[in-house]
Design an enzyme around this catalytic site. Sequence first.
Site, PDB file in Angstrom:
ATOM      1  N   GLY A 124     -10.461 -58.003 -42.950  1.00  0.00           N
ATOM      2  CA  GLY A 124     -10.582 -56.911 -41.969  1.00  0.00           C
ATOM      3  C   GLY A 124     -12.048 -56.526 -41.813  1.00  0.00           C
ATOM      4  N   GLY A 147     -13.850 -54.548 -38.454  1.00  0.00           N
ATOM      5  CA  GLY A 147     -13.561 -53.165 -38.074  1.00  0.00           C
ATOM      6  C   GLY A 147     -14.711 -52.224 -38.399  1.00  0.00           C
ATOM      7  N   TYR A 174       1.085 -44.049 -40.427  1.00  0.00           N
ATOM      8  CA  TYR A 174      -0.139 -44.451 -41.140  1.00  0.00           C
ATOM      9  C   TYR A 174      -0.213 -43.737 -42.502  1.00  0.00           C
ATOM     10  CZ  TYR A 174      -5.260 -44.589 -41.947  1.00  0.00           C
ATOM     11  OH  TYR A 174      -6.518 -44.743 -42.461  1.00  0.00           O
ATOM     12  N   LYS A 213      -0.020 -45.322 -46.240  1.00  0.00           N
ATOM     13  CA  LYS A 213      -1.097 -45.138 -47.218  1.00  0.00           C
ATOM     14  C   LYS A 213      -0.544 -44.528 -48.519  1.00  0.00           C
ATOM     15  CE  LYS A 213      -4.611 -46.911 -45.129  1.00  0.00           C
ATOM     16  NZ  LYS A 213      -5.144 -48.192 -45.632  1.00  0.00           N
TER      17      LYS A 213
HETATM   18  C1  AKB Z   1      -7.927 -41.916 -38.761  1.00  0.00           C
HETATM   19  O1  AKB Z   1      -8.348 -40.972 -38.064  1.00  0.00           O
HETATM   20  O2  AKB Z   1      -6.839 -42.456 -38.619  1.00  0.00           O
HETATM   21  C2  AKB Z   1      -8.823 -42.418 -39.883  1.00  0.00           C
HETATM   22  C3  AKB Z   1      -8.476 -41.766 -41.178  1.00  0.00           C
HETATM   23  C4  AKB Z   1      -8.823 -40.356 -41.415  1.00  0.00           C
HETATM   24  O3  AKB Z   1      -7.943 -42.401 -42.040  1.00  0.00           O
HETATM   25  N1  AKB Z   1     -10.206 -42.209 -39.550  1.00  0.00           N
END
Ligand code: AKB
Length: 316
Positions: A10, A13, A142, A146
Amino acid sequence: MADRRILVIGSSGQIGTELVEGLRERFGADHVVASDIKEPQVEQTGPFVMANAMDRRGIERIIDKHGINEVYLLAALLSATAEKDPAFAWQLNMESLFIVLELAREGKLKKVYWPSSIAVFGPTTPKDGTPQHTIAEPTTVYGISKLAGEGWCHYYHKRYGVDVRSIRYPGLIGWKSAPGGGTTDYAVHIFHEAIKQGRYTSFLGPGTTLPMMYMPDAIRGTIELMEAPADRVKERTSYNLAGFSFAPEEIAAEVKRHIPDFVLDHAPDQRQAIADSWPRSIDDSAARADWGWKPEYDLAAMVDDMMANLVPLLRG
Ligand code: AKB
């Protein structure tokens, strides 16, 4: 580790672009293999290979061919993009992690780095000075990925002795690479639009305070964590890390020091709800105590450095 052979998955990015540069400066260009499914954003000074983070055989081939013993796995869909395709986001964010953790468990890797995020926190988390250990009930796919990933890192460390290390990044701001798909991306876009147009419409409303960090601090912190002796790395889920916090109007006021006529408007979209679910500021005392973390940049210093680098780049 005497002979460091690093693979960054990755690498094209926002973090990867700058991390590869930082690792190559430190360990030598040939010791760091960059890989991504996308072409790099910048010219490469060392090896680059195209790779899909979900292709175990492909990753294993690269590891074998280049004698890799350390992986930084950065491939992921970020908060805003992940909401558009939750199933794929889960698949990418989880499968890629399992592949690397399994390769480490099998003895192919000595160390693994995997980034987490302040997105592991949610609306029920204390918003100010969010502690290292606290309620984490994320509302985005997300954040869920995580949080689950942190659990798996901890599990692989405890059960199999895998040396996996992680940081919960706040929003990251840099001038060398473009952000992609995050809720904190406005804090990078604002510079580009201020310099090019003299105005910017923020997709987050006034008063939306979020934890942020300047990229040089994030890269240094990442490398310092990976360099720390294993017994100093006590958190095997992921470390809280803080730089500074601000709302759109506060960064706009700093930009105005450089561009007095700059105008900030607001048109909040679906990213507002994500931002509202995240902490305003982070307590990173565990990282400070365990491996000596200390940020160098505050908001004003970050804005000065961004402007000093981006103005000549964008205005020519
Ligand atoms: C996002 O905004 O998704 C990222 C993060 C805070 O992990 N920058």
